[in-house]
Design a protein around this motif. Structure first.
Motif, PDB file in Angstrom:
ATOM      1  N   ASP A  97       0.818  -1.211   0.000  1.00 22.55           N
ATOM      2  CA  ASP A  97       0.000   0.000   0.000  1.00 22.55           C
ATOM      3  C   ASP A  97       0.852   1.262   0.000  1.00 22.55           C
ATOM      4  N   SER A  98       1.984   1.242   0.706  1.00 23.36           N
ATOM      5  CA  SER A  98       2.856   2.419   0.733  1.00 23.36           C
ATOM      6  C   SER A  98       3.444   2.695  -0.644  1.00 23.36           C
ATOM      7  N   CYS A  99       3.944   1.660  -1.293  1.00 27.22           N
ATOM      8  CA  CYS A  99       4.520   1.839  -2.631  1.00 27.22           C
ATOM      9  C   CYS A  99       3.467   2.330  -3.617  1.00 27.22           C
ATOM     10  N   LEU A 100       2.264   1.784  -3.533  1.00 24.87           N
ATOM     11  CA  LEU A 100       1.220   2.141  -4.493  1.00 24.87           C
ATOM     12  C   LEU A 100       0.752   3.583  -4.337  1.00 24.87           C
ATOM     13  N   ARG A 101       0.937   4.166  -3.150  1.00 30.24           N
ATOM     14  CA  ARG A 101       0.564   5.576  -2.985  1.00 30.24           C
ATOM     15  C   ARG A 101       1.767   6.510  -3.127  1.00 30.24           C
ATOM     16  N   GLY A 102       2.891   5.965  -3.611  1.00 32.11           N
ATOM     17  CA  GLY A 102       4.055   6.790  -3.883  1.00 32.11           C
ATOM     18  C   GLY A 102       4.955   7.036  -2.698  1.00 32.11           C
ATOM     19  N   ALA A 103       4.765   6.273  -1.618  1.00 34.45           N
ATOM     20  CA  ALA A 103       5.585   6.438  -0.414  1.00 34.45           C
ATOM     21  C   ALA A 103       6.517   5.239  -0.266  1.00 34.45           C
ATOM     22  N   GLY A 104       7.374   5.054  -1.270  1.00 33.03           N
ATOM     23  CA  GLY A 104       8.269   3.904  -1.261  1.00 33.03           C
ATOM     24  C   GLY A 104       9.208   3.869  -0.071  1.00 33.03           C
ATOM     25  N   HIS A 105       9.508   5.048   0.500  1.00 34.76           N
ATOM     26  CA  HIS A 105      10.391   5.073   1.671  1.00 34.76           C
ATOM     27  C   HIS A 105       9.749   4.411   2.882  1.00 34.76           C
ATOM     28  N   LEU A 106       8.424   4.179   2.807  1.00 36.52           N
ATOM     29  CA  LEU A 106       7.705   3.489   3.881  1.00 36.52           C
ATOM     30  C   LEU A 106       7.307   2.071   3.471  1.00 36.52           C
ATOM     31  N   CYS A 107       7.926   1.556   2.421  1.00 40.04           N
ATOM     32  CA  CYS A 107       7.602   0.217   1.917  1.00 40.04           C
ATOM     33  C   CYS A 107       7.598  -0.805   3.051  1.00 40.04           C
ATOM     34  N   ARG A 108       6.546  -1.601   3.099  1.00 40.67           N
ATOM     35  CA  ARG A 108       6.408  -2.593   4.168  1.00 40.67           C
ATOM     36  C   ARG A 108       7.351  -3.783   3.988  1.00 40.67           C
ATOM     37  N   ASN A 109       7.914  -3.905   2.793  1.00 40.29           N
ATOM     38  CA  ASN A 109       8.806  -5.031   2.510  1.00 40.29           C
ATOM     39  C   ASN A 109      10.187  -4.548   2.076  1.00 40.29           C
ATOM     40  N   ALA A 110      10.555  -3.350   2.501  1.00 40.56           N
ATOM     41  CA  ALA A 110      11.772  -2.709   1.997  1.00 40.56           C
ATOM     42  C   ALA A 110      13.034  -3.470   2.398  1.00 40.56           C
ATOM     43  N   GLY A 111      13.997  -3.414   1.506  1.00 39.27           N
ATOM     44  CA  GLY A 111      15.340  -3.886   1.794  1.00 39.27           C
ATOM     45  C   GLY A 111      16.306  -2.728   1.646  1.00 39.27           C
ATOM     46  N   LEU A 112      17.546  -2.957   2.013  1.00 39.77           N
ATOM     47  CA  LEU A 112      18.555  -1.911   1.931  1.00 39.77           C
ATOM     48  C   LEU A 112      19.674  -2.334   0.993  1.00 39.77           C
ATOM     49  N   PHE A 113      19.984  -1.462   0.057  1.00 41.23           N
ATOM     50  CA  PHE A 113      21.158  -1.623  -0.795  1.00 41.23           C
ATOM     51  C   PHE A 113      22.381  -1.752   0.115  1.00 41.23           C
ATOM     52  N   GLY A 114      23.138  -2.829  -0.048  1.00 38.30           N
ATOM     53  CA  GLY A 114      24.278  -3.051   0.837  1.00 38.30           C
ATOM     54  C   GLY A 114      23.956  -3.905   2.044  1.00 38.30           C
ATOM     55  N   ARG A 115      22.745  -4.443   2.081  1.00 37.22           N
ATOM     56  CA  ARG A 115      22.365  -5.349   3.171  1.00 37.22           C
ATOM     57  C   ARG A 115      21.572  -6.521   2.593  1.00 37.22           C
ATOM     58  N   GLU A 116      20.334  -6.267   2.139  1.00 36.19           N
ATOM     59  CA  GLU A 116      19.566  -7.346   1.495  1.00 36.19           C
ATOM     60  C   GLU A 116      20.029  -7.609   0.063  1.00 36.19           C
ATOM     61  N   VAL A 117      20.519  -6.581  -0.608  1.00 37.55           N
ATOM     62  CA  VAL A 117      21.075  -6.747  -1.952  1.00 37.55           C
ATOM     63  C   VAL A 117      22.495  -6.201  -1.949  1.00 37.55           C
ATOM     64  N   GLU A 118      23.299  -6.652  -2.893  1.00 36.33           N
ATOM     65  CA  GLU A 118      24.703  -6.254  -2.908  1.00 36.33           C
ATOM     66  C   GLU A 118      24.846  -4.752  -3.094  1.00 36.33           C
ATOM     67  N   GLY A 119      25.736  -4.161  -2.280  1.00 34.92           N
ATOM     68  CA  GLY A 119      25.902  -2.723  -2.259  1.00 34.92           C
ATOM     69  C   GLY A 119      27.043  -2.222  -3.121  1.00 34.92           C
ATOM     70  N   SER A 120      27.582  -1.076  -2.719  1.00 29.83           N
ATOM     71  CA  SER A 120      28.457  -0.297  -3.597  1.00 29.83           C
ATOM     72  C   SER A 120      29.949  -0.474  -3.343  1.00 29.83           C
ATOM     73  N   MET A 121      30.346  -1.410  -2.504  1.00 31.28           N
ATOM     74  CA  MET A 121      31.776  -1.589  -2.260  1.00 31.28           C
ATOM     75  C   MET A 121      32.402  -2.500  -3.311  1.00 31.28           C
TER      76      MET A 121
END
Length: 230
Positions: A97-121
């Motif tokens: 619901d957060s993503c669909l209303r344009g509030a992706g920063h409040l995504c209920r299933n959010a991950g973090l670049f560099g934690r859940e997915v490979e980051g920038s190092m």
């Protein structure tokens, strides 16, 4: 054109290794970013020491990052090779619901670049194009890594409703504290009072425009803040 790259992999807490890998190739809707700079924050420290919950090792850290677009995949518009960018590290699901209303920063299933997915190092990283945002060429890429922290500071001051002429006391003058001090000065708050136990940080706060710098280790620090704010 380079076909390989080096990546810093955290194999386990406190154990980094430098690994040679193939350079990624952009798929449809994706971009390849040549990493220019990555800032390190407390989240990174906690991942490195093993104190951050839920991290699966090995992991490639790094989420406060800038770079240059190396190549783009099919269907990517509005961005081109050679462009300077900053990476949005919040990886969203796109369907809650957060993503669909344009509030992706409040995504209920959010991950973090560099934690859940490979980051920038690493020298290059592959990302969906929606996670990169253009930067002006005149802005140094190393300095631009602070934009994420600056955005957090700005958001908090907007929510606070800070107005010109109001008193502001910033307790602690680390990176976030110094940014709070500077933005409060730019917002024409008065007085802006910087508080810290560390002399050189207070000196930096003064350079940022703080009207008063108070050493918290002093016995009368609270009394002094009270006096200055009336």
């Amino acid at each position: 054109m380079a076909t390989g790259m080096r990546t810093a992999v955290l194999d386990a807490p406190r154990r980094f290794g430098i690994v040679d890998r193939a350079k990624p190739v952009a798929g449809p809707g994706e971009v390849i970013v040549r990493i220019a700079a990555t800032a390190v924050c407390h989240t990174d420290l906690a991942i490195y020491t093993g104190e951050h919950p839920g991290v699966r090792y090995p992991v490639v850290m790094g989420h406060e990052s800038t770079g240059v677009i190396d190549s783009i995949g099919d269907g990517v518009t509005g961005i081109k090779a050679g462009q300077h960018i900053i990476i949005n590290p919040i990886i969203t699901c796109g369907h809650c619901d957060s993503c669909l209303r344009g509030a992706g920063h409040l995504c209920r299933n959010a991950g973090l670049f560099g934690r859940e997915v490979e980051g920038s190092m690493g020298e290059y990283v592959n990302l969906a194009a929606r996670y990169v945002h253009p930067l002006p060429d005149r802005l140094p890429l190393a300095a631009a890594t602070l934009i994420e922290t600056l955005a957090t500071v700005r958001h908090s001051q907007v929510r606070l409703g800070l107005k010109a002429g109001e008193s502001v006391v910033v307790i602690g003058q680390g990176t976030t504290g110094l940014l709070h001090t500077r933005l409060a000065v730019l917002a024409e708050a008065n007085p802006v009072i910087a508080v810290s136990r560390t002399r050189w940080k207070l000196d930096m706060a003064t350079q940022m425009g703080a009207h008063h710098a108070i050493d918290l280790s002093g016995e009368k620090a609270v009394d002094e803040v009270t006096r200055l704010t009336g």
